[in-house]
Design a protein around this motif. Structure first.
Motif, PDB file in Angstrom:
ATOM      1  N   GLN A 399       0.814  -1.212   0.000  1.00 10.33           N
ATOM      2  CA  GLN A 399       0.000   0.000   0.000  1.00 10.33           C
ATOM      3  C   GLN A 399       0.851   1.267   0.000  1.00 10.33           C
ATOM      4  O   GLN A 399       0.430   2.299  -0.531  1.00 10.33           O
ATOM      5  CB  GLN A 399      -0.931   0.004   1.217  1.00 10.33           C
ATOM      6  CG  GLN A 399      -2.072  -1.003   1.114  1.00 10.33           C
ATOM      7  CD  GLN A 399      -3.022  -0.916   2.285  1.00 10.33           C
ATOM      8  OE1 GLN A 399      -2.622  -0.584   3.398  1.00 10.33           O
ATOM      9  NE2 GLN A 399      -4.284  -1.243   2.056  1.00 10.33           N
ATOM     10  N   HIS A 402       2.962   3.303  -3.608  1.00  9.07           N
ATOM     11  CA  HIS A 402       2.166   3.936  -4.657  1.00  9.07           C
ATOM     12  C   HIS A 402       3.099   4.626  -5.652  1.00  9.07           C
ATOM     13  O   HIS A 402       4.007   5.368  -5.260  1.00  9.07           O
ATOM     14  CB  HIS A 402       1.191   4.950  -4.055  1.00  9.07           C
ATOM     15  CG  HIS A 402       0.085   4.325  -3.268  1.00  9.07           C
ATOM     16  ND1 HIS A 402      -0.830   3.473  -3.821  1.00  9.07           N
ATOM     17  CD2 HIS A 402      -0.240   4.423  -1.962  1.00  9.07           C
ATOM     18  CE1 HIS A 402      -1.684   3.078  -2.904  1.00  9.07           C
ATOM     19  NE2 HIS A 402      -1.340   3.635  -1.749  1.00  9.07           N
ATOM     20  N   LYS A 404       3.038   6.604  -9.644  1.00 13.25           N
ATOM     21  CA  LYS A 404       2.186   7.141 -10.709  1.00 13.25           C
ATOM     22  C   LYS A 404       3.058   7.685 -11.819  1.00 13.25           C
ATOM     23  O   LYS A 404       4.032   8.399 -11.566  1.00 13.25           O
ATOM     24  CB  LYS A 404       1.288   8.257 -10.148  1.00 13.25           C
ATOM     25  CG  LYS A 404       0.364   8.869 -11.190  1.00 13.25           C
ATOM     26  CD  LYS A 404      -0.493   9.967 -10.575  1.00 13.25           C
ATOM     27  CE  LYS A 404      -1.411  10.592 -11.604  1.00 13.25           C
ATOM     28  NZ  LYS A 404      -2.227  11.696 -11.037  1.00 13.25           N
ATOM     29  N   GLY A 421       5.725   9.354  -6.317  1.00 16.36           N
ATOM     30  CA  GLY A 421       5.343   8.340  -5.330  1.00 16.36           C
ATOM     31  C   GLY A 421       6.549   7.613  -4.785  1.00 16.36           C
ATOM     32  O   GLY A 421       7.629   8.187  -4.617  1.00 16.36           O
ATOM     33  N   ARG A 427       6.394  -2.561  -7.016  1.00 18.28           N
ATOM     34  CA  ARG A 427       5.670  -1.964  -8.146  1.00 18.28           C
ATOM     35  C   ARG A 427       6.528  -1.902  -9.406  1.00 18.28           C
ATOM     36  O   ARG A 427       6.171  -1.211 -10.361  1.00 18.28           O
ATOM     37  CB  ARG A 427       5.188  -0.560  -7.765  1.00 18.28           C
ATOM     38  CG  ARG A 427       4.189  -0.530  -6.617  1.00 18.28           C
ATOM     39  CD  ARG A 427       2.936  -1.320  -6.956  1.00 18.28           C
ATOM     40  NE  ARG A 427       2.010  -1.415  -5.853  1.00 18.28           N
ATOM     41  CZ  ARG A 427       0.923  -0.663  -5.724  1.00 18.28           C
ATOM     42  NH1 ARG A 427       0.650   0.243  -6.621  1.00 18.28           N
ATOM     43  NH2 ARG A 427       0.119  -0.837  -4.700  1.00 18.28           N
TER      44      ARG A 427
END
Length: 484
Positions: A399, A402, A404, A421, A427
């Motif tokens: 979580q 993040h 972007k 982020g 990710r």
């Protein structure tokens, strides 16, 4: 001391004593140890831990939440080894408290704690249903649950088992009905009333059911000898750690809950952890059950009007007097009635009301709760809690990762891309997929100034992507700030 405060504390101590008595005995019997050892832990929790600083109103003693773990330890290592395990856990708690680690236990995910309690509750309920019928329960959690249909069939065809089960079921029914009576009646604890009625019915009707085996207070105390240490392998360390973590978490979560019930002094979590450690050291020396702060007894103490720690100390004194002067009373108590009390306690550990709301609002937390409970039932306590903690950490890491990518492509000239982020390996596939979709026939200006964190894996991957992009196309990639 103010006479009015003393009067309130004495009255509260008697109420807590009446609540604690059947629970101390029931937890001991369910843990597979002599009933008197549950009283010993309650006495130490009152007379010693009750005097120490930390939380002024919460009450310590044997807890249903540790029943499964204690039973497994006794079955694996034997009763003489229990004192060594509890002693080691107490020493570890003392060290953690001295190192100011008490407050960190509050950082444990609520979903993991509730999942732990739910898993314990399921095992307690399943195991004590067998005890209500007067038969031995399977060893594993899955075995207990899988064997329930067969148990139901046996109870329906055996008069002896049906009689015993009826006593346990009646105990549960009395406790449930007692909660619906007026407050002035409920001053007398429902558990005590239920056990008293079951004991009276068993004696008056001369029912053939198992009752508590009495060994005597002094005969039940078994200080661990040095010969026990030689029989314990390195594997016992996992049990010690499990005792420490679960007892500490339960005690400190209880302290937080009790603080919300009164407007007196707040809990010092480090001192409370040391107080619990000191109590467990003494319990270990005496070969008794481990102790935790218990929310039921603690809430009862506050609701009964206690103002100082004198109430919890006095409750320990009343337990001592009972164990010393009236031990024969224990022999009259049917085990099925104590099993009924534990079934009722196990049901209260299940998050029946919290889980639906958690599922609607925080599905990830609900899954962690369910996974922790399932792992405890199917594997064991220590691994189950460990799995829950790992899942909570992975969820938190996911979580917080993040990322972007915002692309500005006006159809001519360079393509401007902004990464913002936290760029972590979790990710990385998402980052590379989105970068791979950028045009290769025009310059790319990649702005990294919006990144709060860039780990080594992403750093290396961005450099590799830029090199491949330049090799495949005729235009260059420019990153700011530049990566070296």
């Amino acid at each position: 001391m103010n006479p009015d405060i003393l009067r309130r504390d004495v009255a509260a101590s008697l109420v807590v004593f009446l609540v604690a008595l059947p629970l101390c005995v029931g937890v001991a019997v369910a843990s597979g140890v002599p009933a008197e050892l549950g009283l010993v832990t309650g006495i130490v929790g009152g007379l010693l831990t009750g005097l120490l600083p930390g939380s002024s109103l919460q009450v310590s003693g044997p807890a249903a939440g540790l029943t499964v773990l204690v039973y497994e330890a006794v079955q694996t290592y034997g009763l003489p080894a229990l004192g060594v395990i509890v002693l080691a856990a107490g020493l570890l708690q003392l060290v953690l408290g001295a190192l100011k680690c008490g407050r960190w236990f509050r950082a444990i995910s609520i979903a993991v704690v509730e999942g732990m309690l739910a898993g314990i509750g399921l095992i307690i309920i399943a195991g004590q249903l067998y005890a209500m019928a007067g038969v031995a329960a399977p060893a594993s959690g899955t075995g207990k649950i899988a064997g329930l249909p067969g148990l139901a069939g046996d109870v329906s065809t055996s008069t002896t088992m049906w009689t015993s089960f009826a006593i346990g079921a009646g105990t549960v029914a009395v406790m449930l009905l007692w909660q619906r009576l007026p407050a002035r009646v409920r001053v007398v604890p429902g558990a005590l009333v239920a056990v008293s009625l079951a004991t009276g019915a068993t004696w008056l009707l001369d029912l053939s059911v198992k009752t508590v085996e009495v060994r005597g207070l002094l005969d039940s105390i078994q200080p661990p000898g040095t010969e026990v240490l030689g029989r314990l392998g390195i594997g016992v360390l996992g049990t010690v750690i499990a005792f420490t973590l679960i007892a500490s978490a339960e005690s400190l979560f209880s302290a937080a809950a009790v603080d919300r019930l009164h407007d007196g002094p707040r809990t010092d979590y480090d001192k409370e952890l040391m107080a619990q450690g000191a109590g467990n050291i003494v319990c270990g020396v005496l070969g008794a059950l481990p102790m935790t702060a218990v929310i039921v007894r603690s809430a009862t103490n506050v609701q009964a009007g206690a103002k100082t720690k004198a109430s919890r100390v006095l409750h320990g004194l009343w337990l001592l007097l009972f164990a010393a002067l009236l031990p024969a009373v224990l022999a009259l108590i049917p085990i099925a009635a104590l099993a009924g009390i534990l079934v009722h306690a196990g049901v209260k550990l299940l998050p029946a009301k919290q889980f639906p709301a958690l599922w609607r609002g925080h599905r990830g937390e609900a899954l962690i709760l369910a996974a922790t409970a399932l792992a405890i039932v199917t594997i064991n306590m220590f691994e189950g809690v460990l799995i829950g903690l790992i899942l909570a950490v992975v969820k938190a890491a996911w979580q917080t990762s993040h990322i972007k990518l915002e692309v500005i492509d006006q159809g001519a000239g360079s393509v401007q891309a902004y990464l913002s982020g936290n760029a972590t390996f979790l990710r990385l596939p998402k980052i590379l997929d989105e970068l791979g979709a950028l045009p290769k026939d025009r310059p790319v200006e990649l702005d990294l100034s919006g990144l709060h964190h860039l780990d080594h894996a992403c750093h290396a991957a961005l450099i590799t992507w830029a090199e491949r992009h330049n090799a495949e196309g005729s235009q260059s990639v420019r990153m700011s700030p530049a990566l070296t």
